[in-house]
Design a protein around this motif. Structure first.
Motif, mmCIF file in Angstrom:
data_model
loop_
_atom_site.group_PDB
_atom_site.id
_atom_site.type_symbol
_atom_site.label_atom_id
_atom_site.label_comp_id
_atom_site.label_asym_id
_atom_site.label_seq_id
_atom_site.Cartn_x
_atom_site.Cartn_y
_atom_site.Cartn_z
ATOM 1 N N GLN A 1 0.836 -1.197 0.000
ATOM 2 C CA GLN A 1 0.000 0.000 0.000
ATOM 3 C C GLN A 1 0.873 1.251 0.000
ATOM 4 O O GLN A 1 2.053 1.192 0.343
ATOM 5 C CB GLN A 1 -0.958 0.008 1.181
ATOM 6 C CG GLN A 1 -0.325 0.179 2.541
ATOM 7 C CD GLN A 1 -1.365 0.197 3.643
ATOM 8 O OE1 GLN A 1 -2.232 -0.655 3.681
ATOM 9 N NE2 GLN A 1 -1.270 1.161 4.520
ATOM 10 N N GLU A 2 0.267 2.375 -0.411
ATOM 11 C CA GLU A 2 0.997 3.637 -0.501
ATOM 12 C C GLU A 2 1.199 4.232 0.878
ATOM 13 O O GLU A 2 0.296 4.220 1.695
ATOM 14 C CB GLU A 2 0.230 4.647 -1.369
ATOM 15 C CG GLU A 2 0.139 4.282 -2.825
ATOM 16 C CD GLU A 2 -1.133 3.545 -3.199
ATOM 17 O OE1 GLU A 2 -1.930 3.210 -2.291
ATOM 18 O OE2 GLU A 2 -1.318 3.275 -4.394
ATOM 19 N N ALA A 3 2.398 4.776 1.103
ATOM 20 C CA ALA A 3 2.688 5.495 2.347
ATOM 21 C C ALA A 3 2.820 6.977 2.006
ATOM 22 O O ALA A 3 3.030 7.350 0.851
ATOM 23 C CB ALA A 3 3.978 4.975 2.970
ATOM 24 N N ALA A 4 2.705 7.828 3.020
ATOM 25 C CA ALA A 4 2.756 9.273 2.816
ATOM 26 C C ALA A 4 4.164 9.735 2.455
ATOM 27 O O ALA A 4 5.153 9.181 2.915
ATOM 28 C CB ALA A 4 2.280 9.986 4.072
ATOM 29 N N ILE A 5 4.232 10.769 1.593
ATOM 30 C CA ILE A 5 5.491 11.379 1.166
ATOM 31 C C ILE A 5 5.443 12.843 1.576
ATOM 32 O O ILE A 5 4.395 13.483 1.473
ATOM 33 C CB ILE A 5 5.664 11.300 -0.364
ATOM 34 C CG1 ILE A 5 5.516 9.866 -0.859
ATOM 35 C CG2 ILE A 5 7.000 11.878 -0.800
ATOM 36 C CD1 ILE A 5 5.476 9.746 -2.361
ATOM 37 N N HIS A 6 6.576 13.388 2.021
ATOM 38 C CA HIS A 6 6.611 14.801 2.397
ATOM 39 C C HIS A 6 6.406 15.667 1.162
ATOM 40 O O HIS A 6 6.872 15.339 0.070
ATOM 41 C CB HIS A 6 7.941 15.159 3.074
ATOM 42 C CG HIS A 6 7.881 16.441 3.820
ATOM 43 N ND1 HIS A 6 8.188 17.642 3.218
ATOM 44 C CD2 HIS A 6 7.518 16.733 5.085
ATOM 45 C CE1 HIS A 6 8.027 18.620 4.095
ATOM 46 N NE2 HIS A 6 7.619 18.086 5.250
ATOM 47 N N VAL A 7 5.686 16.771 1.340
ATOM 48 C CA VAL A 7 5.316 17.650 0.224
ATOM 49 C C VAL A 7 6.542 18.226 -0.497
ATOM 50 O O VAL A 7 6.492 18.505 -1.698
ATOM 51 C CB VAL A 7 4.358 18.767 0.713
ATOM 52 C CG1 VAL A 7 5.074 19.764 1.589
ATOM 53 C CG2 VAL A 7 3.697 19.469 -0.450
ATOM 54 N N SER A 8 7.678 18.362 0.195
ATOM 55 C CA SER A 8 8.890 18.904 -0.421
ATOM 56 C C SER A 8 9.486 17.955 -1.446
ATOM 57 O O SER A 8 10.305 18.359 -2.269
ATOM 58 C CB SER A 8 9.930 19.225 0.645
ATOM 59 O OG SER A 8 10.359 18.037 1.277
#
Length: 114
Positions: free
Chosen positions: A70-77
């Motif tokens: 599953q997809e995990a969160a990535i920082h917006v930068s």
């Protein structure tokens, strides 16, 4: 020390449904649609990028359990919006349109982002 509950999160230039490109990290170069924006952590979940293996116990929905990707969160930068005209990663600006409404604009082409 300042109370963190009173701090307002920064305004995101990327919204749910936008097409973005990953510019740093293990998924560098991957493109995908934004599934979720987590404002308080400045993180975004992108379809098909930053996949992690989650070990699940057997339950009613999945009687066998097992390992699920599953997809995990990535920082917006680590993300850039994809220009709707050229298809290249671009920075985001803001302008007033003819109706006087503030809209997001791609810096490369000047195209309005829907």
């Amino acid at each position: 020390m300042e109370n963190k509950k009173n701090i307002k999160p920064a305004k995101m230039k990327i919204k749910k449904g936008d097409l973005v490109k990953v510019i740093a990290g293990d998924s560098k170069g991957a493109q995908g649609k934004v599934l979720e924006v987590i404002l308080d952590k400045n993180r975004i979940i992108v379809e098909g990028a930053n996949l992690v293996s989650k070990h699940t116990k057997p339950n009613a929905a999945k009687p066998n359990g097992g390992i699920v990707k599953q997809e995990a969160a990535i920082h917006v930068s680590n993300l850039m919006l994809v220009d709707p005209k050229s298809g290249k990663p671009t920075r985001v600006g803001r302008k007033r349109n003819e109706a006087g409404k503030l809209v997001r604009v791609a810096k490369i082409s000047g195209e309005e982002i829907k």
